[in-house]
Design a protein around this motif. Structure first.
Motif, mmCIF file in Angstrom:
data_model
loop_
_atom_site.group_PDB
_atom_site.id
_atom_site.type_symbol
_atom_site.label_atom_id
_atom_site.label_comp_id
_atom_site.label_asym_id
_atom_site.label_seq_id
_atom_site.Cartn_x
_atom_site.Cartn_y
_atom_site.Cartn_z
ATOM 1 N N HIS A 37 -6.526 2.221 -9.740
ATOM 2 C CA HIS A 37 -6.894 2.864 -8.483
ATOM 3 C C HIS A 37 -7.126 1.841 -7.373
ATOM 4 O O HIS A 37 -8.188 1.752 -6.763
ATOM 5 N N SER A 56 -1.689 7.764 -1.210
ATOM 6 C CA SER A 56 -1.912 7.620 -2.638
ATOM 7 C C SER A 56 -2.588 6.274 -2.880
ATOM 8 O O SER A 56 -2.998 5.583 -1.934
ATOM 9 N N VAL A 57 -2.727 5.927 -4.147
ATOM 10 C CA VAL A 57 -3.216 4.605 -4.552
ATOM 11 C C VAL A 57 -2.326 4.119 -5.684
ATOM 12 O O VAL A 57 -1.567 4.884 -6.284
ATOM 13 N N TRP A 58 -2.436 2.834 -5.961
ATOM 14 C CA TRP A 58 -1.781 2.297 -7.152
ATOM 15 C C TRP A 58 -2.676 2.625 -8.337
ATOM 16 O O TRP A 58 -3.738 2.060 -8.508
ATOM 17 N N GLU A 59 -2.226 3.579 -9.142
ATOM 18 C CA GLU A 59 -3.062 4.043 -10.249
ATOM 19 C C GLU A 59 -3.212 2.984 -11.334
ATOM 20 O O GLU A 59 -4.262 2.860 -11.962
ATOM 21 N N MET A 76 2.340 4.898 -9.336
ATOM 22 C CA MET A 76 1.736 5.919 -8.494
ATOM 23 C C MET A 76 2.263 7.272 -8.916
ATOM 24 O O MET A 76 3.282 7.372 -9.603
ATOM 25 N N ILE A 130 0.871 4.879 1.299
ATOM 26 C CA ILE A 130 0.132 5.776 2.198
ATOM 27 C C ILE A 130 0.080 7.177 1.585
ATOM 28 O O ILE A 130 1.105 7.757 1.248
ATOM 29 N N HIS A 161 0.836 -1.211 0.000
ATOM 30 C CA HIS A 161 0.000 0.000 0.000
ATOM 31 C C HIS A 161 0.865 1.253 0.000
ATOM 32 O O HIS A 161 1.853 1.320 0.730
ATOM 33 N N GLN A 176 -6.085 0.481 -3.700
ATOM 34 C CA GLN A 176 -5.501 1.013 -2.471
ATOM 35 C C GLN A 176 -4.458 0.086 -1.873
ATOM 36 O O GLN A 176 -3.383 0.529 -1.444
ATOM 37 N N THR A 177 -4.759 -1.216 -1.826
ATOM 38 C CA THR A 177 -3.873 -2.191 -1.199
ATOM 39 C C THR A 177 -3.941 -3.471 -2.011
ATOM 40 O O THR A 177 -5.039 -3.933 -2.360
ATOM 41 N N ARG A 178 -2.789 -4.049 -2.292
ATOM 42 C CA ARG A 178 -2.754 -5.274 -3.090
ATOM 43 C C ARG A 178 -1.993 -6.354 -2.339
ATOM 44 O O ARG A 178 -0.859 -6.144 -1.901
ATOM 45 N N HIS A 210 0.542 -3.258 4.690
ATOM 46 C CA HIS A 210 -0.526 -2.732 5.544
ATOM 47 C C HIS A 210 -0.919 -3.685 6.674
ATOM 48 O O HIS A 210 -1.899 -3.444 7.386
#
Length: 359
Positions: A298, A280-283, A314, A278, A276, A300-302, A327
């Protein structure tokens, strides 16, 4: 038939055949092949003391601009080195080329890869390498099995694109991987990768030691802690907070709205990462490092399982330090798992205003 070198290595390891190597197990291990407590090697502190094992996240090969296959030469050296996990805490790592994770290997689909695997005489253990990008038995683990002082060669064709882990695959592979023997091989598709402004490379793994986190002195490997999956440290690039302002500096410093592509590998050997950024997001994100499926957007957490990868991008329209973390946050706060990308440029209070009502 096994060569003399391979047979001698397997005899040294107490194995009657190659079936127990990674990627080659056709039957359950026999009692003689099981890795019980009496068969675990005693880790020795290396006399090769180095200042750094944390791989520089920006020190990676650039994008491939050719459109035809080629032959690519790769040299991997398993190096057993002692370095600091954090101030005052040392540990003997097993590494590829003296860094954690091992070098990012970058090739194109259709390339022929010539691997030279050099096990230095000063090492104390056998080593090898299993490439998940190899279409062949053990991913090359049998072909590269070497004692200290021996060199092996492997040739393979990169037949499928994507980002794949490579790792040591001797019978005590979990210990070798935990101590740092993993990396990422990127097989670009024939059309290449989408253009970005920056690329960085991060690898997560667990370290199991016989002392508490922060306890000064030389830490030895703790097999019981590994069996219980209770790591002392969970690290990005081999050291506690290595690529943060409190460590060796940010993993990268970028401008506003510049795209950063992260190549991320989870060596494990046991824990998945909830990756993750923090703030931002993974675009754009390629799950499992697959480049033949449509990317997600987009995210958030993978979750990235041990033995797998992801490719994620990002950017930031505002300045600040953006923390890349697992996370499972106790691993960040208590065990050292974080890297930082720093974005520099003018504030934009329309997007983010940390003090909208000053007194």
């Amino acid at each position: 038939m096994l060569s003399t070198t391979r047979r001698r290595t397997l005899q040294w390891l107490g194995l009657g055949g190659v079936a127990s190597l990674a990627g080659c197990a056709t039957d359950a291990p026999t009692a003689a092949q099981s890795l019980d407590e009496t068969e675990e090697p005693t880790q020795q502190s290396s006399t090769n003391l180095v200042d750094q094992v944390a791989a520089d996240p920006t020190d990676i090969p650039g994008p491939i601009d050719r459109r035809e296959p080629a032959e690519v030469d790769v040299t991997l050296r398993p190096e057993e080195v002692t370095a600091e996990v954090e101030d005052g805490v040392t540990f003997t790592y097993t590494t590829y080329n003296g860094q954690v994770p091992g070098p990012l290997v970058r090739v194109r689909q259709g390339d022929t890869v010539n691997v030279t695997f050099e096990n230095p005489e000063e090492n104390t253990m056998p080593h090898n390498v299993d490439f998940h990008a190899v279409a062949g038995p053990g991913g090359g683990a049998e072909a590269t099995m070497t004692n200290p002082g021996e060199t092996a060669h492997l040739r393979f064709k990169a037949t499928y694109p994507g980002a794949y882990i490579y790792h040591c695959a001797v019978p005590n592979m979990d210990m070798h991987i935990s101590a740092g023997m993993f990396g990422l091989i990127l097989v670009e598709p024939p059309e290449g990768m989408p253009e970005v402004d920056h690329e960085i490379y991060l690898g997560q793994h667990e370290l199991y030691t016989d002392k508490d986190a922060g306890e000064e002195g030389q830490h030895s490997f703790d097999y019981e802690a590994m069996r219980n999956e209770d790591p002392t440290y969970v690290l990005m690039n081999g050291e506690k907070y290595a690529w943060t302002p409190n460590g060796r500096g940010p993993a990268a410093t970028v401008g506003l709205d510049e795209t950063v592509r992260v190549y991320f590998v989870d060596g494990g050997p046991n824990l998945s990462s909830s990756f993750h950024p923090i703030g931002s997001v993974w675009e754009t994100l390629y799950p499992e490092g697959s480049l033949t499926t449509d990317p997600q957007t987009h995210i958030q957490t993978r979750q990235v399982p041990p033995g797998s990868t992801t490719i994620a991008t990002m950017s930031s329209p505002v300045p600040g330090d953006f923390k890349l973390v697992d996370h499972s946050l106790s691993r960040v706060v208590r065990k050292g798992c974080m890297a930082v990308v720093r974005a520099e440029g003018p504030e934009d209070p329309e997007i983010f205003d940390p003090d909208p009502d000053p007194q």
